[in-house]
Design a protein around this motif. Sequence first.
Motif, short mmCIF file in Angstrom:
data_model
loop_
_atom_site.label_atom_id
_atom_site.label_comp_id
_atom_site.label_asym_id
_atom_site.label_seq_id
_atom_site.Cartn_x
_atom_site.Cartn_y
_atom_site.Cartn_z
N ILE A 35 53.79 55.94 74.58
CA ILE A 35 52.74 56.95 74.40
C ILE A 35 51.68 56.74 75.47
CG2 ILE A 35 50.95 57.86 72.87
CD1 ILE A 35 52.64 56.82 70.50
N CYS A 36 51.43 57.77 76.28
CA CYS A 36 50.46 57.68 77.36
C CYS A 36 49.04 57.96 76.85
CB CYS A 36 50.82 58.68 78.47
SG CYS A 36 49.81 58.51 79.96
N ARG A 37 48.11 57.17 77.32
CA ARG A 37 46.70 57.38 77.01
C ARG A 37 46.22 58.68 77.65
NH1 ARG A 37 43.24 54.97 73.83
NH2 ARG A 37 41.72 54.43 75.41
N PHE A 38 45.09 59.17 77.17
CA PHE A 38 44.44 60.37 77.69
C PHE A 38 45.38 61.58 77.65
CE2 PHE A 38 42.26 56.78 79.75
CZ PHE A 38 40.96 57.01 79.32
N ASN A 39 46.23 61.62 76.63
CA ASN A 39 47.18 62.73 76.45
C ASN A 39 48.00 63.01 77.70
OD1 ASN A 39 45.48 62.87 74.15
ND2 ASN A 39 46.14 64.95 73.81
N GLY A 40 48.27 61.96 78.47
CA GLY A 40 49.10 62.11 79.66
C GLY A 40 48.37 62.62 80.89
N HIS A 41 47.06 62.73 80.84
CA HIS A 41 46.28 63.25 81.97
C HIS A 41 45.84 62.15 82.93
CE1 HIS A 41 46.11 67.37 80.50
NE2 HIS A 41 45.98 66.84 79.29
N CYS A 42 46.62 61.09 82.99
CA CYS A 42 46.35 59.98 83.90
C CYS A 42 47.70 59.44 84.36
CB CYS A 42 45.55 58.88 83.18
SG CYS A 42 46.44 58.07 81.83
N PRO A 43 47.69 58.58 85.36
CA PRO A 43 48.95 57.89 85.67
C PRO A 43 49.40 57.19 84.39
CG PRO A 43 47.26 57.38 87.31
CD PRO A 43 46.58 58.12 86.21
N PHE A 44 50.70 57.03 84.21
CA PHE A 44 51.16 56.50 82.92
C PHE A 44 50.53 55.15 82.62
CE2 PHE A 44 53.69 54.48 79.73
CZ PHE A 44 53.87 55.52 78.84
N TYR A 45 49.84 55.11 81.52
CA TYR A 45 49.19 53.91 80.99
C TYR A 45 49.32 54.02 79.48
CZ TYR A 45 45.51 50.45 80.06
OH TYR A 45 44.81 49.37 79.62
N SER A 46 50.06 53.12 78.89
CA SER A 46 50.44 53.28 77.48
C SER A 46 49.38 52.80 76.50
CB SER A 46 51.75 52.54 77.21
OG SER A 46 51.53 51.14 77.20
N VAL A 47 49.51 53.30 75.29
CA VAL A 47 48.67 52.84 74.19
C VAL A 47 48.93 51.35 73.95
CG1 VAL A 47 48.15 53.11 71.72
CG2 VAL A 47 48.53 55.13 73.16
N ALA A 48 50.16 50.90 74.18
CA ALA A 48 50.46 49.47 74.04
C ALA A 48 49.65 48.64 75.05
CB ALA A 48 51.95 49.22 74.22
N GLN A 49 49.58 49.12 76.30
CA GLN A 49 48.79 48.41 77.31
C GLN A 49 47.32 48.36 76.89
OE1 GLN A 49 50.61 51.04 80.37
NE2 GLN A 49 50.40 49.25 81.68
N HIS A 50 46.82 49.48 76.39
CA HIS A 50 45.45 49.55 75.91
C HIS A 50 45.23 48.54 74.78
CE1 HIS A 50 41.78 51.21 74.14
NE2 HIS A 50 42.44 51.26 72.99
N SER A 51 46.18 48.47 73.85
CA SER A 51 46.05 47.56 72.71
C SER A 51 46.03 46.10 73.15
CB SER A 51 47.19 47.80 71.72
OG SER A 51 47.11 49.11 71.20
N VAL A 52 46.84 45.76 74.12
CA VAL A 52 46.83 44.39 74.65
C VAL A 52 45.47 44.09 75.29
CG1 VAL A 52 47.82 42.86 76.40
CG2 VAL A 52 49.32 44.20 74.92
N LEU A 53 44.94 45.05 76.05
CA LEU A 53 43.63 44.87 76.66
C LEU A 53 42.57 44.62 75.58
CD1 LEU A 53 41.66 44.86 79.06
CD2 LEU A 53 41.59 47.35 78.90
N VAL A 54 42.57 45.44 74.53
CA VAL A 54 41.59 45.25 73.45
C VAL A 54 41.76 43.87 72.82
CG1 VAL A 54 40.82 46.09 71.18
CG2 VAL A 54 41.31 47.72 73.03
N SER A 55 43.00 43.44 72.64
CA SER A 55 43.24 42.12 72.02
C SER A 55 42.69 40.99 72.88
CB SER A 55 44.73 41.91 71.75
OG SER A 55 45.43 41.58 72.92
N ARG A 56 42.58 41.22 74.18
CA ARG A 56 42.06 40.19 75.08
C ARG A 56 40.55 40.26 75.24
NH1 ARG A 56 46.82 40.07 79.68
NH2 ARG A 56 48.38 39.16 78.31
N LEU A 57 39.95 41.36 74.82
CA LEU A 57 38.50 41.50 74.93
C LEU A 57 37.75 40.95 73.72
CD1 LEU A 57 38.27 45.12 76.44
CD2 LEU A 57 37.79 42.95 77.61
#
Length: 145
Positions: A35-57
Amino acid sequence: MEPTILTHSGRYFDFTKPHEHDFQIEDIAKALSNICRFNGHCPFYSVAQHSVLVSRLVPRELAMQGLMHDAAEAFIGDVSSPLKRMLPEYKAIERRIEAAVFSRFGLPEFFDPAVKVADLVALATEKRDLMKPEPLPWYSMPEPL
Protein backbone atom coordinates in the motif's frame (compact mmCIF):
# COMPACT_ATOMS: atom_id res chain seq x y z
CA MET A 1 -21.88 -11.89 -0.83
CA GLU A 2 -20.09 -12.18 2.48
CA PRO A 3 -18.26 -9.10 3.85
CA THR A 4 -14.92 -10.91 3.73
CA ILE A 5 -11.54 -10.65 2.05
CA LEU A 6 -8.97 -13.37 1.49
CA THR A 7 -5.64 -12.59 3.14
CA HIS A 8 -2.14 -13.46 1.99
CA SER A 9 -2.04 -16.52 4.29
CA GLY A 10 -5.25 -17.93 2.79
CA ARG A 11 -7.52 -17.00 5.70
CA TYR A 12 -10.75 -15.06 5.25
CA PHE A 13 -11.15 -11.83 7.19
CA ASP A 14 -14.76 -10.93 8.05
CA PHE A 15 -15.34 -7.17 8.44
CA THR A 16 -18.35 -7.82 10.69
CA LYS A 17 -16.36 -10.07 13.08
CA PRO A 18 -12.80 -8.76 13.26
CA HIS A 19 -12.41 -9.99 16.86
CA GLU A 20 -12.82 -13.59 15.61
CA HIS A 21 -9.96 -13.38 13.09
CA ASP A 22 -6.66 -15.16 13.73
CA PHE A 23 -4.46 -12.24 12.68
CA GLN A 24 -1.10 -13.21 11.23
CA ILE A 25 1.74 -10.72 11.34
CA GLU A 26 2.78 -11.86 7.85
CA ASP A 27 -0.62 -10.86 6.44
CA ILE A 28 -0.29 -7.40 7.93
CA ALA A 29 3.30 -6.98 6.73
CA LYS A 30 2.51 -8.23 3.20
CA ALA A 31 -0.52 -5.99 2.77
CA LEU A 32 1.08 -2.85 4.23
CA SER A 33 4.18 -3.36 2.08
CA ASN A 34 1.96 -3.12 -1.01
CA ILE A 35 0.00 0.00 0.00
CA CYS A 36 1.55 3.29 -1.13
CA ARG A 37 1.45 6.33 1.12
CA PHE A 38 -0.21 9.56 -0.05
CA ASN A 39 -2.71 7.53 -2.11
CA GLY A 40 0.04 6.79 -4.62
CA HIS A 41 0.82 10.46 -5.35
CA CYS A 42 4.50 9.98 -4.52
CA PRO A 43 7.27 7.64 -5.57
CA PHE A 44 6.34 4.26 -4.12
CA TYR A 45 6.76 4.41 -0.36
CA SER A 46 4.74 1.85 1.55
CA VAL A 47 2.68 2.07 4.70
CA ALA A 48 4.98 -0.68 6.01
CA GLN A 49 8.02 1.58 5.50
CA HIS A 50 6.17 4.37 7.29
CA SER A 51 5.31 2.03 10.17
CA VAL A 52 8.93 0.98 10.59
CA LEU A 53 9.96 4.64 10.65
CA VAL A 54 7.39 5.40 13.35
CA SER A 55 8.60 2.39 15.37
CA ARG A 56 12.12 3.85 15.29
CA LEU A 57 11.02 7.35 16.31
CA VAL A 58 9.41 6.24 19.58
CA PRO A 59 11.19 4.99 22.70
CA ARG A 60 12.20 1.32 22.39
CA GLU A 61 9.46 0.12 24.75
CA LEU A 62 6.84 1.62 22.38
CA ALA A 63 8.34 0.21 19.17
CA MET A 64 5.64 -2.44 18.69
CA GLN A 65 2.93 0.22 19.09
CA GLY A 66 4.69 2.33 16.46
CA LEU A 67 5.02 -0.63 14.14
CA MET A 68 1.36 -1.62 14.47
CA HIS A 69 -0.25 1.84 14.57
CA ASP A 70 -1.58 1.48 10.98
CA ALA A 71 -2.11 -2.31 11.04
CA ALA A 72 -5.86 -2.00 10.37
CA GLU A 73 -4.99 -0.57 6.95
CA ALA A 74 -3.84 -4.07 5.96
CA PHE A 75 -7.55 -4.94 5.86
CA ILE A 76 -9.25 -1.66 4.96
CA GLY A 77 -6.62 0.16 2.91
CA ASP A 78 -5.09 3.57 3.48
CA VAL A 79 -7.79 6.22 3.26
CA SER A 80 -6.51 9.79 3.33
CA SER A 81 -7.25 11.65 6.55
CA PRO A 82 -9.41 14.37 4.93
CA LEU A 83 -11.68 11.73 3.39
CA LYS A 84 -11.67 9.62 6.55
CA ARG A 85 -13.06 12.60 8.51
CA MET A 86 -16.02 12.64 6.09
CA LEU A 87 -16.78 8.95 6.64
CA PRO A 88 -17.75 8.36 10.28
CA GLU A 89 -18.85 4.76 9.65
CA TYR A 90 -15.47 3.99 8.07
CA LYS A 91 -13.77 5.35 11.18
CA ALA A 92 -15.95 3.10 13.37
CA ILE A 93 -15.03 0.03 11.28
CA GLU A 94 -11.36 1.00 11.46
CA ARG A 95 -11.57 1.33 15.24
CA ARG A 96 -13.14 -2.15 15.62
CA ILE A 97 -10.42 -3.69 13.47
CA GLU A 98 -7.70 -1.83 15.39
CA ALA A 99 -9.11 -3.11 18.69
CA ALA A 100 -9.09 -6.69 17.40
CA VAL A 101 -5.56 -6.43 15.99
CA PHE A 102 -4.17 -4.73 19.10
CA SER A 103 -5.79 -7.34 21.34
CA ARG A 104 -4.38 -10.20 19.23
CA PHE A 105 -0.84 -8.86 19.64
CA GLY A 106 -1.16 -7.89 23.30
CA LEU A 107 -1.11 -4.16 22.67
CA PRO A 108 -3.10 -1.59 24.66
CA GLU A 109 -6.41 -0.37 23.28
CA PHE A 110 -5.10 3.20 23.25
CA PHE A 111 -1.51 3.84 22.27
CA ASP A 112 0.92 6.07 24.07
CA PRO A 113 0.67 9.70 22.83
CA ALA A 114 4.31 9.47 21.73
CA VAL A 115 3.18 7.19 18.89
CA LYS A 116 0.90 9.91 17.49
CA VAL A 117 3.68 12.47 17.77
CA ALA A 118 6.06 10.13 15.92
CA ASP A 119 3.36 9.47 13.29
CA LEU A 120 3.01 13.21 12.67
CA VAL A 121 6.80 13.72 12.54
CA ALA A 122 7.03 10.87 10.01
CA LEU A 123 4.18 12.37 7.97
CA ALA A 124 5.86 15.78 7.82
CA THR A 125 9.21 14.22 6.92
CA GLU A 126 7.67 12.01 4.23
CA LYS A 127 5.75 14.93 2.78
CA ARG A 128 8.91 17.00 2.62
CA ASP A 129 11.00 14.22 1.08
CA LEU A 130 8.49 12.49 -1.20
CA MET A 131 6.05 15.09 -2.44
CA LYS A 132 6.63 17.99 -4.80
CA PRO A 133 6.78 21.36 -3.05
CA GLU A 134 3.49 23.15 -2.77
CA PRO A 135 3.20 26.04 -5.25
CA LEU A 136 3.46 29.53 -3.89
CA PRO A 137 0.21 31.48 -3.84
CA TRP A 138 -0.20 33.62 -6.95
CA TYR A 139 -0.01 36.83 -4.94
CA SER A 140 3.47 36.00 -3.59
CA MET A 141 5.03 35.48 -7.00
CA PRO A 142 7.69 38.07 -7.88
CA GLU A 143 6.79 40.60 -10.53
CA PRO A 144 8.38 40.01 -13.95
CA LEU A 145 11.19 42.43 -14.81
